[in-house]
Design an enzyme around this catalytic site. Structure first.
Site, PDB file in Angstrom:
ATOM      1  N   GLU A   1       0.882  -1.158   0.000  1.00 15.79           N
ATOM      2  CA  GLU A   1       0.000   0.000   0.000  1.00 15.79           C
ATOM      3  C   GLU A   1       0.925   1.215   0.000  1.00 15.79           C
ATOM      4  OE1 GLU A   1      -3.451   0.948   3.031  1.00 15.79           O
ATOM      5  OE2 GLU A   1      -2.855  -1.161   3.079  1.00 15.79           O
TER       6      GLU A   1
ATOM      7  N   ARG B   1       4.077 -12.860   9.866  1.00 10.96           N
ATOM      8  CA  ARG B   1       4.852 -11.660   9.564  1.00 10.96           C
ATOM      9  C   ARG B   1       6.100 -11.619  10.436  1.00 10.96           C
ATOM     10  NH1 ARG B   1       2.827  -6.505   9.576  1.00 10.96           N
ATOM     11  NH2 ARG B   1       0.953  -7.203   8.565  1.00 10.96           N
TER      12      ARG B   1
ATOM     13  N   LYS C   1       3.386   0.708  10.282  1.00 16.30           N
ATOM     14  CA  LYS C   1       3.620   1.957   9.552  1.00 16.30           C
ATOM     15  C   LYS C   1       3.098   3.158  10.328  1.00 16.30           C
ATOM     16  CE  LYS C   1       2.275   0.112   5.533  1.00 16.30           C
ATOM     17  NZ  LYS C   1       1.933  -0.042   4.123  1.00 16.30           N
TER      18      LYS C   1
HETATM   19  P1  ATP Z   1       0.300  -1.888   8.056  1.00 14.37           P
HETATM   20  O1  ATP Z   1      -0.365  -3.098   8.596  1.00 14.37           O
HETATM   21  O2  ATP Z   1       1.329  -1.285   8.959  1.00 14.37           O
HETATM   22  O3  ATP Z   1      -0.638  -0.885   7.444  1.00 14.37           O
HETATM   23  P2  ATP Z   1       0.960  -3.600   5.898  1.00 14.37           P
HETATM   24  O4  ATP Z   1       1.797  -4.636   6.521  1.00 14.37           O
HETATM   25  O5  ATP Z   1      -0.425  -3.943   5.583  1.00 14.37           O
HETATM   26  O6  ATP Z   1       1.100  -2.341   6.805  1.00 14.37           O
HETATM   27  P3  ATP Z   1       1.411  -3.303   3.093  1.00 14.37           P
HETATM   28  O7  ATP Z   1       2.003  -2.179   2.347  1.00 14.37           O
HETATM   29  O8  ATP Z   1       0.004  -3.635   2.825  1.00 14.37           O
HETATM   30  O9  ATP Z   1       1.652  -3.006   4.624  1.00 14.37           O
HETATM   31  O10 ATP Z   1       2.312  -4.585   2.924  1.00 14.37           O
HETATM   32  C1  ATP Z   1       2.688  -5.097   1.686  1.00 14.37           C
HETATM   33  C2  ATP Z   1       3.031  -6.535   1.817  1.00 14.37           C
HETATM   34  O11 ATP Z   1       4.065  -6.721   2.759  1.00 14.37           O
HETATM   35  C3  ATP Z   1       1.848  -7.328   2.291  1.00 14.37           C
HETATM   36  O12 ATP Z   1       1.740  -8.480   1.473  1.00 14.37           O
HETATM   37  C4  ATP Z   1       2.176  -7.700   3.702  1.00 14.37           C
HETATM   38  O13 ATP Z   1       1.669  -8.949   4.004  1.00 14.37           O
HETATM   39  C5  ATP Z   1       3.706  -7.707   3.698  1.00 14.37           C
HETATM   40  N1  ATP Z   1       4.225  -7.349   5.015  1.00 14.37           N
HETATM   41  C6  ATP Z   1       4.008  -6.214   5.689  1.00 14.37           C
HETATM   42  N2  ATP Z   1       4.578  -6.251   6.897  1.00 14.37           N
HETATM   43  C7  ATP Z   1       5.201  -7.437   6.992  1.00 14.37           C
HETATM   44  C8  ATP Z   1       5.982  -8.083   8.006  1.00 14.37           C
HETATM   45  N3  ATP Z   1       6.228  -7.516   9.174  1.00 14.37           N
HETATM   46  N4  ATP Z   1       6.458  -9.312   7.738  1.00 14.37           N
HETATM   47  C9  ATP Z   1       6.219  -9.901   6.557  1.00 14.37           C
HETATM   48  N5  ATP Z   1       5.493  -9.361   5.576  1.00 14.37           N
HETATM   49  C10 ATP Z   1       4.982  -8.144   5.778  1.00 14.37           C
HETATM   50 MG    MG Z   2      -1.767  -3.909   4.139  1.00 17.22          MG
END
Ligand code: ATP
Ligand code: MG
Length: 564
Positions: free
Chosen positions: A36, A261, A271
């Site tokens: 995102e 994760r 974030k």
């Molecule tokens: P937030 O929950 O803080 O808004 P997000 O994790 O949803 O952020 P995205 O930009 O949607 O952020 O993430 C993009 C991809 O990265 C998604 O497929 C998510 O599953 C993966 N991702 C994000 N954080 C992690 C993490 N800590 N470990 C592994 N994969 C992650």
């Molecule tokens: Mg997300």
């Protein structure tokens, strides 16, 4: 050995192998990384990037980059650009397959119409708050919306008028008509569209209804022909909903696979929290070297190779856990040990005068650039009568087993000579030693002892008149607790911020570093790994400490293997 074989396996790769055996996707493997664009990528994203791009590479498949830009209020172009840069820097390439969920807004709209016509979606006039109240809880079923049984005609009319901008923001939604009594809350008539009057970074003001993540995500994967939609565990109970949408529409059905994760000790990864640290000035920006962002790690001196190696070692699992940050530090040390040239830099200088060394004489001595890699050659360092050593490398009253410099004690100067301390000069006011006098043994050039005498201590040094002044930024963890969210009631993670996470010291560096450029990495012998910061100017070099030399992870591994 093929890439595939060299990687070992895990439950995700086993699922893919099984699909390849049964021919479910005709042997195709097509993944995607779907960020995102509402923040900078962090080390958790790196795990997902390495997994998605890595799997595509291993199976001879493809991996798309797709920006999940369904929320116009939080997204910015700045983030899109940083995301591209960070993925490239990590060493991955999406070719011409850069997509945006917003590219599919029209298709998603048409599919929504299809669901309305099939009696599977309806326009609802409940407010967001009312929808929450009607949803029920894990133990209580939800209640049906009073608008649930509108006719197809009325729904079509209202939905088209929602798109046309006839209704105020938040006044209506489009919802899937599934089951308000489902034990899975995600199936209780989830919202598909909401009215938002916001300018989107790509579609401008074309739309005032925006698809929810739940309505967009699975369909975007389907449109792109994704075979394996790899995502984090919190989407496990969204899977039935995604499957339901895909089945109702009768379109290509990717397999969603969830993994845990990444969580790291001493680190926040959300974030929202990272944004708070940036906005409220706890750090200098997204690329502050203390941030777990990719750009922060890059500025800190991390290499893509180290991050990829870290991702490989942590692997993937089905249950949440917390990885010790010492493992990440171990990975960068291991990589830099092989490739970083050595240099001598004194952090807290103490002046040493070598009384029997000729006044005005300067010798250029050979210093090996990297003992791990002879091909990196040799440089020359100037030596003369006046040098700096670390304050820590001298003790007026040495404790037992102190092999460094002390009155009457001999020590080796790395790549230079053996010196023996003969006298000290103290500040009369404080009693502190401000200058140490020594003699050197001319027969020990290069640090050899031709007579075979044993000298255990070797210390680093720089020539005082030749040294260049630099700034070293010494970092510690940004948080004082392994779990930053471990706080007393009423406080938040910011209560655990480490007030000493950055210390700036003026240091003296050997003159060969004069031309060092931002991004270059060195091992300062006996001190740590450092990387030249972009804040450097022609007048003052700035070095970020990437990592200390002491490998706490290696110690942990040793203890573990001894216990087994
Ligand atoms: P937030 O929950 O803080 O808004 P997000 O994790 O949803 O952020 P995205 O930009 O949607 O952020 O993430 C993009 C991809 O990265 C998604 O497929 C998510 O599953 C993966 N991702 C994000 N954080 C992690 C993490 N800590 N470990 C592994 N994969 C992650
Ligand atoms: Mg997300």
């Amino acid at each position: 050995m093929s890439v595939r074989e060299s990687r070992g396996t895990d439950f995700i790769r086993e699922i893919i192998d099984e699909h390849n055996r049964t021919g479910r996707f005709g042997g195709r493997v097509h993944t995607r990384f779907p960020p995102e664009p509402n923040g900078y990528l962090h080390i958790g994203h790196a795990k997902s990037i390495c997994l998605n791009f890595g799997i595509a590479e291993e199976y001879g498949g493809l991996c798309n980059l797709r920006f999940d830009d369904t929320n116009p209020t939080k997204e910015e172009v700045e983030y899109v650009e940083s995301i591209r840069e960070d993925i490239r820097w990590l060493g991955f390439d999406w070719g011409d397959r850069e997509y945006y969920a917003s590219d599919y807004f029209e298709q998603l709209y048409q599919w929504a119409i299809q669901l309305i016509k099939a009696g599977k979606a309806y326009v609802c006039d409940l407010s967001a708050e009312e929808i929450r109240q009607y949803r029920g809880t894990l133990t209580e079923p939800g209640r049906e919306s009073p608008y649930r049984n509108r006719s197809v005609e009325e729904n079509l009319d209202l939905f088209q008028r929602m798109r046309a901008g006839e209704f105020p923001e938040g006044s209506r939604t489009l919802r899937a008509k599934i089951d308000m009594a489902s034990p899975n809350l995600n199936m209780r008539d989830p919202v598909m569209y909401r009215i938002i009057y916001a300018t989107h970074h790509r579609t401008g003001d074309k739309w005032c209804i925006y698809p929810t993540y739940d309505w967009a995500h699975g369909q975007c994967d389907s449109i792109e022909g994704i075979t394996h939609s790899i995502c984090t565990l919190e989407f496990e109970n969204h899977r039935p909903l995604y499957d339901w949408f895909i089945e109702q529409l009768g379109i290509h059905h990717p397999q969603q696979i969830e993994f845990a994760r990444l969580n790291l000790t001493y680190t926040v990864m959300s974030k929202r929290k990272l944004l708070e640290l940036v906005r409220q000035g706890y750090v200098s920006g997204w690329d502050d070297p203390r941030m777990p962002t990719i750009c922060g790690l890059r500025r800190r001196g991390y290499t893509p190779e180290a991050i990829r190696s870290f991702a490989r070692r942590i692997g993937v699992a089905k249950t949440d856990s917390v990885v010790d940050i010492a493992l990440l530090e171990h990975c960068i040390r291991e990589d830099l040990n092989k490739r970083a040239p050595r240099a001598m830099v004194v952090m807290r200088p103490l002046k040493v005068l070598i009384d029997n060394y000729p006044q005005g004489k300067v010798e250029m001595l050979d210093a090996v650039n990297n003992p791990e890699d002879p091909s990196m050659g040799v440089r020359q360092v100037p030596f003369c009568r006046e040098i700096y050593i670390e304050q820590d490398d001298f003790r007026e009253v040495p404790p037992k087993k102190y092999y460094r410099l002390a009155p009457g004690q001999e020590v080796r100067l790395r790549w230079a000579y053996l010196i023996t301390c003969t006298d000290v000069v103290k500040d009369p006011a404080t009693g502190q030693v401000v200058e140490v006098h020594c003699t050197y043994d001319p027969a020990t050039r290069g640090g050899d002892t031709p007579d075979g005498r044993k000298v255990r201590g070797t210390i680093h040094w720089v020539s005082a008149p030749h040294a260049i002044k630099a700034e070293a930024r010494l970092y510690e963890h940004l948080f004082t607790k392994p779990d930053p969210d471990d706080v007393p009631e009423g406080l938040d993670f910011k209560a655990n911020i480490n007030p000493n996470s950055l210390q700036r010291v003026r240091c003296y560096a050997e003159p060969s570093l004069a031309g060092a450029r931002p991004g270059e990495r060195y091992q300062f012998e006996r001190v740590g790994y450092f990387c030249v910061d972009p804040d450097s100017t022609p007048e003052l070099l700035v070095f970020n400490r990437t990592v200390k030399l002491v490998d706490t992870w290696a110690k942990i591994e040793k203890t573990l293997s001894q216990q087994q």
